[in-house]
Design a protein around this motif. Structure first.
Motif, mmCIF file in Angstrom:
data_model
loop_
_atom_site.group_PDB
_atom_site.id
_atom_site.type_symbol
_atom_site.label_atom_id
_atom_site.label_comp_id
_atom_site.label_asym_id
_atom_site.label_seq_id
_atom_site.Cartn_x
_atom_site.Cartn_y
_atom_site.Cartn_z
ATOM 1 N N GLN A 182 9.052 3.695 2.620
ATOM 2 C CA GLN A 182 8.384 4.974 2.827
ATOM 3 C C GLN A 182 8.770 5.642 4.145
ATOM 4 O O GLN A 182 8.556 6.843 4.322
ATOM 5 N N GLN A 183 9.344 4.866 5.082
ATOM 6 C CA GLN A 183 9.670 5.382 6.419
ATOM 7 C C GLN A 183 11.133 5.791 6.565
ATOM 8 O O GLN A 183 11.561 6.163 7.652
ATOM 9 N N GLU A 222 5.752 -1.654 3.354
ATOM 10 C CA GLU A 222 5.825 -0.203 3.401
ATOM 11 C C GLU A 222 7.207 0.280 3.833
ATOM 12 O O GLU A 222 7.510 1.472 3.755
ATOM 13 N N GLU A 223 8.014 -0.646 4.326
ATOM 14 C CA GLU A 223 9.379 -0.316 4.740
ATOM 15 C C GLU A 223 10.407 -0.860 3.739
ATOM 16 O O GLU A 223 11.593 -0.967 4.055
ATOM 17 N N THR A 264 0.828 -1.205 0.000
ATOM 18 C CA THR A 264 0.000 0.000 0.000
ATOM 19 C C THR A 264 0.865 1.259 0.000
ATOM 20 O O THR A 264 1.834 1.363 0.749
ATOM 21 N N GLY A 265 0.526 2.216 -0.870
ATOM 22 C CA GLY A 265 1.213 3.490 -0.903
ATOM 23 C C GLY A 265 2.577 3.479 -1.538
ATOM 24 O O GLY A 265 3.330 4.451 -1.425
ATOM 25 N N THR A 266 2.907 2.424 -2.247
ATOM 26 C CA THR A 266 4.249 2.311 -2.831
ATOM 27 C C THR A 266 4.358 3.035 -4.166
ATOM 28 O O THR A 266 5.450 3.360 -4.610
#
Length: 564
Positions: free
Chosen positions: A506-507, A476-477, A316-318
């Motif tokens: 993303q982090q 997500e990481e 998600t959100g990549t």
């Protein structure tokens, strides 16, 4: 209809249910069936199909059992059929008679039908004015075998089956009156039933040559009949004209003879002799290729091809949707075909603004940015993208039934000439389906999407989500993606030609790393090479993705970067 002796007495009639001009057939028991809309109607009383004023005043045939003979049959006489170029000798062989009016015009053909004991049981009557058929006596035709079967000996090298009586006589004549030729009794829809009824007769020959009409119904019937017999026994004639009668009428005897001798041995659907390819093997026009806008992907995949299913997956959100929009824009500018978009997580208006954003290299999908642009510039970017008329989108949000999805994709390809289809995304497509679990739903949908790609020769770019990663570090990481991480079913990997994964941390505290996506090829059926293909940096100012040399670059350092 299968359980009684009801047979077709009038064919090619108009249907009131679907307005087809010629798909309705009337049967001897009075019921009707339309082969277009599949409607069937039964009468309250028995149907009488022979009008008194159509009768000839000539002497009637009396060889038929009178208990079945509800109306007299005109005797007619044996003669050539001039408008079809069928000789008198051929009509004599088959016992076909013609009936003329007082002006010498042929108004009817009488085709005799015999039972297994060679008894005349009925005449099938063709009215030449409207090309309608009927049978006399009612019920008699159902006891008949194939037309012309009574003229043939049992067994031999070749027997040919045609779809109509005129076709059978024409084929017999064009083959030098040498090989036996018969015809099915009730048209393509009843071909299998008719041939089952004469199975022993047909099976006694070494080769069965099927010469049905070259239309869709004829081809389907030919396949059904061929599957009735043992392998390698049936051959199917492929004709450029509609039927054998058209060949004789056009004077193309040699063309028909060549087509007959070139008939290919039938093999079940999907099984072909590779020798038959010949020079077609080198026809590359059937598959079109559009290179990716990223050099690293092209080095591994050699571009996007029609007739292939490409799955793009990520957490998600990549940035899956961003990559897909870059591909849409790139295909728009590098191909001529239309593009279909089924995006179920955003409305059509949002899709348009995202496409304009790629063209403008500005994030126009953000209203505050869009409001600061000149109206003329917005119109220019709109005209350059959706204004071309080459984008078609499905205006829908959320899940759909499998058949609805397939119908939309097929319509885009067949009716709107879309060669490049974007489907975003798989999980939401099946989320609303009931009756089975997600894995089973995905299996069914993927199988049908794969078949649809083969049928339509489109390129389908499909977005799929990943299942939640176990252990430390989620997707997500920037966790490395494998095929085992695909959410729902392994059929996604098995049925896709290409699987491309996106990885991004993303982090990360490093903004360059946090905004850089690693593109990894997980499956490559075309060329085989997998692994990391490239890195894409997301520029927050332009909203564009830029190919960079390594993870952490910002797309502005040197010539190693590739601007889209």
């Amino acid at each position: 209809m299968e359980k009684n002796d009801s047979v077709a007495v009038k064919t090619h009639q108009p249907c009131e249910d679907c307005n087809s001009s010629d798909a309705l057939t009337i049967y001897s028991d009075g019921h009707t069936h339309c082969f277009s809309c599949e409607s069937t109607h039964f009468p309250k009383r028995k149907y009488s199909n022979y009008e008194d004023d159509e009768m000839s005043s000539e002497e009637t045939v009396v060889a038929i059992n009178p208990m079945y003979n509800q109306k007299p049959v005109p005797k007619g006489f044996i003669s050539e059929i001039k408008d079809r170029n069928i000789s008198k000798s051929t009509c004599e062989k088959y016992g076909v008679r013609i009936v003329q009016d007082g002006n010498g015009n042929t108004v009817q053909h009488l085709y005799p039908y015999y039972d297994r004991n060679n008894n005349l049981v009925a005449f099938k009557i063709r009215h030449t004015a409207n090309k309608e058929f009927e049978a006399q006596p009612l019920g008699g035709l159902g006891r008949g075998v194939l037309f012309g079967e009574n003229t043939c000996q049992q067994g031999g090298k070749y027997v040919t089956i045609c779809e109509g009586e005129l076709d059978a006589m024409a084929a017999y004549e064009m083959l030098g009156s040498k090989w036996p030729v018969v015809s099915i009794r009730d048209g393509a829809a009843s071909a299998l039933k008719n041939c089952k009824n004469s199975y022993n007769f047909l099976n006694s020959y070494e080769n069965i040559v099927i010469c049905f009409d070259s239309d869709e119904h004829g081809k389907k019937a030919a396949q059904q009949v061929a599957e009735l017999f043992e392998p390698n026994k049936c051959k199917i004639v492929h004709m450029d004209l509609k039927d054998a009668s058209d060949y004789l009428k056009a004077g193309k005897r040699e063309d028909f003879s060549r087509a007959w001798w070139a008939a290919r041995t039938y093999t079940p659907a999907g099984i072909i002799n590779l020798k038959d390819y010949g020079d077609e093997l080198y026809d590359e026009g059937q598959q079109q290729t559009c290179l990716y806008p990223f050099d690293g992907l092209n080095e591994k995949l050699y571009g996007i091809r029609t007739g292939e299913l490409v799955t793009v997956t990520a957490g998600t959100g990549t940035g899956k949707s961003s990559v897909m929009r870059e591909l849409m824009h790139h295909i728009l500018n590098n191909t001529k075909e239309n593009i279909g978009v089924i995006s179920l997580e955003e409305n059509v208006r949002s899709t348009i603004f995202h496409l304009m954003s790629v063209e403008a290299s500005q994030r126009l999908y953000i209203r505050e940015i869009r409001e600061n642009q000149a109206k003329g510039d917005l119109k220019k970017w709109q005209d350059a993208t959706v204004g071309t008329g080459r984008f078609f989108a499905f205006d829908h949000f959320g899940s759909l039934k499998t058949e609805e999805i397939l119908a939309r994709v097929r319509y885009m390809v067949k009716a709107l000439d879309c060669k490049w289809i974007f489907l975003d995304h798989l999980s939401i497509l099946v989320s609303g389906l009931e009756g089975m679990d997600e894995r089973r739903n995905i299996d069914i949908l993927m199988t049908k999407l794969r078949s649809l790609v083969e049928e339509t020769n489109c390129a389908l770019l499909l977005v799929s989500h990943l299942r939640r990663a176990s252990g430390d570090g989620g997707h997500e990481e920037g966790k490395e993606v494998s095929l085992a991480h695909l959410r729902g079913s392994q059929s996604i990997a098995q049925l896709s030609d290409t699987v491309v994964a996106l990885e991004r941390n993303q982090q990360s505290d490093d903004p360059n790393v946090a905004n850089t996506t690693t593109i990894r090829v997980l499956k490559n059926r075309y060329a085989g090479e997998t692994g990391i293909a490239c890195h894409l940096f997301f520029n927050k100012e332009t909203g564009r993705l830029t190919e960079v040399a390594k993870l952490g670059d910002n797309g502005q350092e040197d010539s190693d970067t590739v601007e889209l």
